[in-house]
Design an enzyme around this catalytic site. Structure first.
Site, PDB file in Angstrom:
ATOM      1  N   THR A 184      -8.188   6.094  20.376  1.00 17.82           N
ATOM      2  CA  THR A 184      -8.614   4.770  20.841  1.00 17.82           C
ATOM      3  C   THR A 184      -9.958   4.387  20.254  1.00 17.82           C
ATOM      4  OG1 THR A 184      -9.373   5.924  22.805  1.00 17.82           O
ATOM      5  CG2 THR A 184      -7.335   4.716  22.989  1.00 17.82           C
ATOM      6  N   THR A 185     -10.822   5.386  19.988  1.00 15.65           N
ATOM      7  CA  THR A 185     -12.114   5.076  19.377  1.00 15.65           C
ATOM      8  C   THR A 185     -11.904   4.773  17.900  1.00 15.65           C
ATOM      9  OG1 THR A 185     -12.943   6.796  20.832  1.00 15.65           O
ATOM     10  CG2 THR A 185     -14.506   5.821  19.346  1.00 15.65           C
ATOM     11  N   ASP A 225     -13.895   8.536  26.093  1.00 16.92           N
ATOM     12  CA  ASP A 225     -12.621   7.948  25.710  1.00 16.92           C
ATOM     13  C   ASP A 225     -12.821   6.469  25.393  1.00 16.92           C
ATOM     14  OD1 ASP A 225      -9.862   7.636  25.453  1.00 16.92           O
ATOM     15  OD2 ASP A 225      -9.689   6.965  27.510  1.00 16.92           O
ATOM     16  N   ASP A 278      -4.938  12.165  27.579  1.00 17.93           N
ATOM     17  CA  ASP A 278      -4.915  12.022  26.122  1.00 17.93           C
ATOM     18  C   ASP A 278      -4.129  13.157  25.481  1.00 17.93           C
ATOM     19  OD1 ASP A 278      -6.323   9.759  26.270  1.00 17.93           O
ATOM     20  OD2 ASP A 278      -7.978  10.366  24.989  1.00 17.93           O
TER      21      ASP A 278
END
Length: 533
Positions: A99-100, A66, A401
């Site tokens: 998020t990446t 994550d 997530d």
């Protein structure tokens, strides 16, 4: 010969933007540092992305995929690089997933900005063009999106499993995705259909078993034993549950005092008083018909003593002690009861009702389950199991997530294809748009369009495919009008990604692009770092 050179020098002075060296260096240093952070998480993008093992100073080990977690644990010192960490945090808050992606996009934009700056384009012009391009990008994405209804459970599960597929626990996505969807749908309040508070979904982690044993519990789960030191009951049917915030133990003086007792009669009297005090309390509790007590953790003195436990067991009352302070709100909401702060306020109408409260053995420990709650509040509990602590933590993060993805769909009910399809389509349409614009703007928008290709490129690279041929083929397909063509990582070729059920919420993509652009514009506008001692 000299004259033209002079005029050339003068005209170039006015035409192009000349910056002094120091400011250039600062900007370059900022961009390089921020790109280093982006490259660190780049390899963990997508379903075939690698995982990072983070070892903290205290010797704790975290394995995660994550982006927000990785960046959070990184010790980033450079101020501009810190902005990327904040960027992934804010994406985590807005959308929960991607998020990446957001960091990788920001990194690619910065790389393009470097080349634009070296061509002598003024940072403000770049910044404004990026802003325009990002607004246009959001419009393009919205035009691509497919509306979805909350009753359409299949689509929701598809988007949740897409989010889970890039995680360490991807092999369990068939189990965790429906679980996340059901959890969110069960806490959506019909009165406010657009709002989901994820605090209403409580995740309880218990070591032992495998991730397969993860379940959704309609009711409450406590990761605690029933305190049966005095042989109290461990299972109660038709429970009447009280949540108390006071102590069932003899009172103490407020300040540290020593009471000197000189003879035995006085000692006996103290003990007798204590006993009567506790008995009086327990009679009051028993009088309301209460048979399950949840006792909040107490700092001042013991919440329960051996003596009070003994009498509670005699009265056939099941006791769960040391309930955390911050759990009280969730418990009272679920049980539909009121917390009782003083024995004087102990009345039957403040109790919650449930069919069954029992202690269940799980792995090496025990948990307490409360099921069949009457008039249960809109909350739900997920019991996550795992073979070791690392898997457990990662399962919890992945589940979070997935829950966020479903929450995004509740907020903004549109789906969009995954697998690099929206990015290539954006790149194509913005590239076409750049040809219409004039001057420096068109250069900057073209760079923005090129930067977006980093997502499909990285996806292909992480999956071990040939990135250049894949991205070229993708562009070709999109130019022919196949809007939803994307990289199918499992088959290693390009297919229509909507048919493969690789979908993500629109909110994830739009917020990724707007947040990344905003962050890059801020980094561009910084021309000096002033350290204040």
């Amino acid at each position: 010969m000299a004259a033209p050179v002079a005029t050339l020098a003068r005209s170039s002075k006015t035409e192009s933007y000349v910056d002094n060296k120091r400011k250039d260096d600062i900007r370059q240093a900022n961009i390089v540092a921020a790109r280093a952070v982006a490259d660190a998480v780049r390899t963990s993008l997508g379903p075939k992305g690698m995982d990072k093992m983070i070892s903290t100073a205290s010797g704790e080990v975290i394995i995660t995929n994550d982006g927000a977690t990785i960046l959070n644990k990184m010790e980033v010192l450079q101020p501009a690089a810190k902005m990327l960490v904040e960027l992934s945090k804010s994406q985590d808050i807005v959308a929960g997933d991607g998020t990446t992606t957001v960091v990788v996009i920001a990194g690619a934009l910065l790389k393009q900005c470097l080349s634009l700056l070296s061509h002598g384009i003024h940072p403000t012009i770049i910044s404004d063009s990026l802003h325009k391009a990002s607004i246009k990008a959001v419009d393009v994405l919205t035009a691509m999106a497919v509306p979805v209804e909350l009753s359409d459970r299949e689509s929701l599960i598809k988007s949740a499993s897409t989010s889970l597929n890039s995680k360490v626990v991807s092999q369990y996505s068939t189990l965790l995705a429906p679980l996340a969807v059901d959890a969110v749908l069960s806490v959506v309040d019909p009165a406010k259909p657009d709002l989901v508070d994820l605090r209403d979904v409580k995740i309880v982690k218990k070591l032992g078993g495998t991730v397969d044993d993860t379940e959704l519990v309609k009711g409450l789960v406590f990761d605690k034993k029933v305190s049966h030191s005095a042989g109290g009951p461990t299972r109660v049917e038709n429970a009447k549950i009280a949540v108390i915030q006071f102590q069932i133990s003899p009172p103490k003086t407020d300040i540290e005092q020593s009471i000197v007792v000189s003879d035995y009669t006085q000692m006996d009297r103290i003990l007798k008083e204590e006993r009567n005090y506790i008995l009086g309390m327990i009679k009051k509790i028993k009088g309301t018909g209460c048979n399950v007590l949840l006792i909040q953790k107490s700092i001042l003195r013991d919440a329960v003593t051996d003596l009070s436990l003994h009498y509670l067991a005699k009265a056939k009352i099941l006791v769960i002690k040391d309930v955390e302070r911050d759990e009280i709100e969730f418990i009272t909401k679920t049980l539909n009861c009121l917390p009782i702060a003083n024995i004087e306020h102990f009345r039957a109408e403040k109790l919650g009702f449930a069919d069954c409260v029992e202690e269940v053995s799980l792995g090496d420990g025990k948990i307490v389950k409360i099921t069949g709650i009457k008039d249960m509040g809109r909350t739900t509990t997920v019991l996550v199991r795992g073979s070791n602590q690392l898997v457990l933590d990662e399962a919890e993060r992945s589940l979070h997530d997935a829950l966020c993805v479903v929450r995004c769909l509740v907020n903004k009910r549109f789906l969009i294809a995954g697998g690099g399809a929206p990015e290539i389509e954006l790149s194509r349409q913005l590239g076409a748009w750049a040809k219409v614009l004039q001057g420096m703007e068109s250069y900057c928008v073209r760079s923005f369009a090129e930067a977006l290709e980093v997502i499909p490129y990285t996806l292909a690279e992480n999956a071990g495919l040939n990135p250049i041929s894949i991205v070229t083929e993708l562009r070709n397909r999109h130019a022919q009008g196949e809007i939803n063509a994307g990289i199918n990582v499992r088959k290693g070729q390009i297919t229509n990604i909507l048919e493969e059920n690789v979908v993500q919420p629109l909110l994830v993509s739009t917020s990724a692009i707007t947040l990344a652009t905003e962050c890059v514009r801020m980094i561009l506008k910084i021309d000096d770092i002033v350290t204040v001692r």
